[in-house]
Design an enzyme around this catalytic site. Structure first.
Site, mmCIF file in Angstrom:
data_model
loop_
_atom_site.group_PDB
_atom_site.id
_atom_site.type_symbol
_atom_site.label_atom_id
_atom_site.label_comp_id
_atom_site.label_asym_id
_atom_site.label_seq_id
_atom_site.Cartn_x
_atom_site.Cartn_y
_atom_site.Cartn_z
ATOM 1 N N SER A 159 0.820 -1.223 0.000
ATOM 2 C CA SER A 159 0.000 0.000 0.000
ATOM 3 C C SER A 159 0.851 1.269 0.000
ATOM 4 O O SER A 159 1.939 1.309 0.586
ATOM 5 C CB SER A 159 -0.878 -0.003 1.249
ATOM 6 O OG SER A 159 -1.434 1.268 1.462
ATOM 7 N N TYR A 182 -2.209 5.423 -4.187
ATOM 8 C CA TYR A 182 -3.291 6.392 -3.996
ATOM 9 C C TYR A 182 -2.711 7.700 -4.506
ATOM 10 O O TYR A 182 -1.665 8.138 -4.004
ATOM 11 C CB TYR A 182 -3.603 6.584 -2.514
ATOM 12 C CG TYR A 182 -4.477 5.536 -1.887
ATOM 13 C CD1 TYR A 182 -5.679 5.156 -2.461
ATOM 14 C CD2 TYR A 182 -4.135 4.964 -0.656
ATOM 15 C CE1 TYR A 182 -6.503 4.211 -1.848
ATOM 16 C CE2 TYR A 182 -4.952 4.027 -0.036
ATOM 17 C CZ TYR A 182 -6.127 3.659 -0.643
ATOM 18 O OH TYR A 182 -6.928 2.738 -0.040
ATOM 19 N N THR A 208 -5.401 2.600 -7.224
ATOM 20 C CA THR A 208 -6.713 2.405 -6.592
ATOM 21 C C THR A 208 -7.620 3.579 -6.951
ATOM 22 O O THR A 208 -7.262 4.736 -6.723
ATOM 23 C CB THR A 208 -6.554 2.279 -5.063
ATOM 24 O OG1 THR A 208 -5.746 1.125 -4.802
ATOM 25 C CG2 THR A 208 -7.898 2.103 -4.373
ATOM 26 N N LYS A 283 -7.400 -0.739 -9.779
ATOM 27 C CA LYS A 283 -8.105 -1.481 -8.722
ATOM 28 C C LYS A 283 -9.364 -0.717 -8.289
ATOM 29 O O LYS A 283 -9.288 0.474 -7.979
ATOM 30 C CB LYS A 283 -7.175 -1.645 -7.518
ATOM 31 C CG LYS A 283 -7.813 -2.240 -6.267
ATOM 32 C CD LYS A 283 -6.747 -2.501 -5.208
ATOM 33 C CE LYS A 283 -7.305 -3.138 -3.954
ATOM 34 N NZ LYS A 283 -7.848 -2.177 -2.995
ATOM 35 N N HIS A 307 -13.198 -2.684 -2.340
ATOM 36 C CA HIS A 307 -12.369 -2.316 -1.187
ATOM 37 C C HIS A 307 -12.810 -3.084 0.068
ATOM 38 O O HIS A 307 -12.735 -2.601 1.189
ATOM 39 C CB HIS A 307 -12.496 -0.809 -0.948
ATOM 40 C CG HIS A 307 -11.196 -0.133 -0.597
ATOM 41 N ND1 HIS A 307 -10.516 0.672 -1.461
ATOM 42 C CD2 HIS A 307 -10.461 -0.129 0.543
ATOM 43 C CE1 HIS A 307 -9.429 1.164 -0.878
ATOM 44 N NE2 HIS A 307 -9.370 0.669 0.339
HETATM 45 C C1 LIG Z 1 -7.457 -2.403 7.102
HETATM 46 C C2 LIG Z 1 -7.514 -2.280 5.614
HETATM 47 C C3 LIG Z 1 -6.685 -1.362 4.986
HETATM 48 C C4 LIG Z 1 -6.732 -1.234 3.594
HETATM 49 N N1 LIG Z 1 -5.880 -0.355 2.980
HETATM 50 C C5 LIG Z 1 -5.869 -0.282 1.620
HETATM 51 C C6 LIG Z 1 -4.928 0.540 0.957
HETATM 52 O O1 LIG Z 1 -4.094 1.190 1.581
HETATM 53 N N2 LIG Z 1 -4.967 0.584 -0.398
HETATM 54 C C7 LIG Z 1 -5.890 -0.136 -1.138
HETATM 55 O O2 LIG Z 1 -5.911 -0.063 -2.377
HETATM 56 N N3 LIG Z 1 -6.775 -0.942 -0.517
HETATM 57 C C8 LIG Z 1 -6.790 -1.042 0.815
HETATM 58 N N4 LIG Z 1 -7.656 -1.875 1.447
HETATM 59 C C9 LIG Z 1 -8.537 -2.733 0.620
HETATM 60 C C10 LIG Z 1 -7.840 -4.049 0.264
HETATM 61 O O3 LIG Z 1 -6.794 -3.836 -0.647
HETATM 62 C C11 LIG Z 1 -8.823 -5.036 -0.388
HETATM 63 O O4 LIG Z 1 -9.454 -4.417 -1.475
HETATM 64 C C12 LIG Z 1 -9.867 -5.569 0.584
HETATM 65 O O5 LIG Z 1 -9.346 -5.706 1.881
HETATM 66 C C13 LIG Z 1 -10.368 -6.913 0.101
HETATM 67 O O6 LIG Z 1 -11.438 -7.345 0.865
HETATM 68 P P1 LIG Z 1 -11.339 -8.353 2.091
HETATM 69 O O7 LIG Z 1 -10.724 -7.601 3.218
HETATM 70 O O8 LIG Z 1 -12.765 -8.696 2.345
HETATM 71 O O9 LIG Z 1 -10.512 -9.527 1.654
HETATM 72 C C14 LIG Z 1 -7.643 -2.024 2.829
HETATM 73 C C15 LIG Z 1 -8.452 -2.950 3.487
HETATM 74 C C16 LIG Z 1 -8.383 -3.078 4.859
HETATM 75 C C17 LIG Z 1 -9.262 -4.107 5.514
#
Ligand SMILES: Cc1cc2nc3c(=O)[nH]c(=O)nc-3n(C[C@H](O)[C@H](O)[C@H](O)COP(=O)(O)O)c2cc1C
Length: 414
Positions: A159, A182, A208, A283, A307
């Site tokens: 990330s 981002y 993203t 994404k 997300h």
């Molecule tokens: C705590 C947390 C932080 C996240 N931070 C980012 C991030 O910094 N960048 C991003 O593109 N997606 C982020 N996401 C989304 C994840 O990349 C992903 O799309 C998502 O967690 C997938 O779903 P799941 O948690 O049900 O497996 C985050 C998700 C969580 C749970």
């Protein structure tokens, strides 16, 4: 009493890994042993017992431990969905509408889960999603995840909001990682971050494009802010330090820069393509219209993602929209998917509907919060085993042989 429970857990774990032994049991007895009646009650009892990552039976087991170990604010950050959680729930419920059509009497010796996406060789289609600020979950944060990904040989996507530098994580992984971006209101910030990624050997940047309004569950955020204590302030200020580090090298003042995506349209996609030699994956795509535009703009790959139910409360599950996106893309670029994947069977369904790989988010973060590197490794081991088990059951010896004939998508009237 506790030792009886532990012995039972050991026995269950043994059975879970032994399909042949299960076959020897009367089917109802076997079902009662290994099928959780309800995942939350099952996870709660695990939390009381799990003392090491190796004891976990399924990935849900880690969630309860993570909840017990994390502060309420950090656990909420990890688990929350946007607003009323319709999308969060839809992501899981939609898997129940995709049924499997197993084929029998197939030769499944030499099972092979390997694949290659955009020049990156994967021994498994299970990929670690980008997730920000992992120090909130474990002191070793993304480095522990990288070491687990190295041990189990999985692709890690890092990330923009990582707690560790791209270079350090790439070194810990000892193989190319992908970098998630981002964008910022100030282009030089994004440009600089992409430079860092390129220099660290990242072959792919993942842009993203959801959470443009900084999504998140503002209710929880503000509730916790009101209760914020000095300890939180100390840690959260260090995010500012990260920007300061960037400032020095860029020669511009970034102290007031907001890392948001409000100014994000197709011109940014074109600009990234022109200004980096990394391959570009977008994404957060959920419609065939946007999938087609990605192809037209020369994007190299898509991640179908909401997300993890954190962007908007659309109620739209990613597995539900996957077929329309795969049809729109017509095999021209790879389609990855995430959001709600918790079982090898879920992964199988996505591959059958045309996904090239499946990214997981919360499951490995639960593992990280529960047991650090060991927890992440164990999550990957469990999911790999579950995927292999369902591939054997479905009569598919490699990913290429999994196709739409292996699933039936319920019409909604069923
Ligand atoms: C705590 C947390 C932080 C996240 N931070 C980012 C991030 O910094 N960048 C991003 O593109 N997606 C982020 N996401 C989304 C994840 O990349 C992903 O799309 C998502 O967690 C997938 O779903 P799941 O948690 O049900 O497996 C985050 C998700 C969580 C749970």
């Amino acid at each position: 009493m506790a030792s009886v429970d532990l012995a039972r857990r050991e026995f269950l774990r043994f059975l879970a890994g032994s399909p042949l032994l299960l076959a020897a049991l009367p089917s109802r007895a076997a079902e009662q042993l290994v099928t959780p009646v309800g995942r939350s009650s099952d996870s709660k009892s695990s939390a009381a017992l799990l003392t090491s990552a190796a004891e976990a039976i399924n990935v849900f087991d880690f969630e309860a431990v993570a909840k017990r170990k994390l502060s309420p604010a950090h656990y909420t950050y990890l688990s929350m969905g946007i607003q009323d959680g319709f999308t969060l729930r839809a992501n899981r419920e939609a898997f129940g509408k995709v049924k499997l059509r197993p084929r029998r009497l197939m030769d499944v010796r030499d099972l092979d889960t390997s694949t290659e996406i955009l020049g990156t060789k994967l021994s498994s289609p299970i990929v670690l999603s980008p997730a920000g600020a992992q120090k909130a979950f474990h002191p070793e944060a993304e480095l522990a995840v990288a070491r687990a990904a190295r041990r189990k040989d999985h692709l890690q996507i890092l990330s923009t909001s990582s707690s560790n530098s791209i270079a350090d994580v790439a070194t810990a992984r000892a193989a190319p990682i992908w970098f998630q971006l981002y964008t910022s209101r100030q282009w030089p910030v994004s440009w600089f971050q992409m430079q860092e990624a390129e220099q660290a050997g990242c072959p792919v940047v993942v842009l993203t494009v959801d959470q443009v309004g900084m999504g998140r569950n503002r209710d929880s955020l503000h509730r916790f802010r009101r209760r914020q204590n000095p300890e939180c302030q100390t840690c959260h200020q260090s995010l500012g330090e990260k920007f300061q580090r960037t400032t020095d090298r860029l020669g511009i003042d970034l102290r007031d820069v907001i890392q948001d995506t409000l100014i994000l349209d197709w011109s940014v996609v074109d600009r990234i393509r022109n200004e980096t030699s990394m391959k570009l994956v977008v994404k957060g795509i959920l419609t065939h219209e946007d999938a087609r535009l990605c192809v037209e703009h020369g994007v190299d790959g898509i991640v179908v993602s909401n997300h993890g139910g954190r962007a908007e409360d659309s109620g739209l599950a990613t597995i539900e929209v996957l077929p329309e996106i795969v049809d729109a893309v017509k095999g021209r670029i790879p389609v990855l998917i995430d959001s709600g994947f918790r079982r090898g069977t879920d992964v199988f369904k996505a591959i059958a509907l045309g996904a090239s790989a499946v990214c997981i988010g919360r499951p490995y973060l639960w593992g990280l919060a529960a047991f650090g590197q060991d927890g992440v490794e164990s999550v990957l081991t469990i999911l790999r085993r579950e995927l292999e088990t369902i591939m054997i059951e479905m009569g598919t010896r490699d990913l290429k042989s999994i196709n739409r004939n292996h699933v039936r998508v319920a019409s909604g009237r069923e």
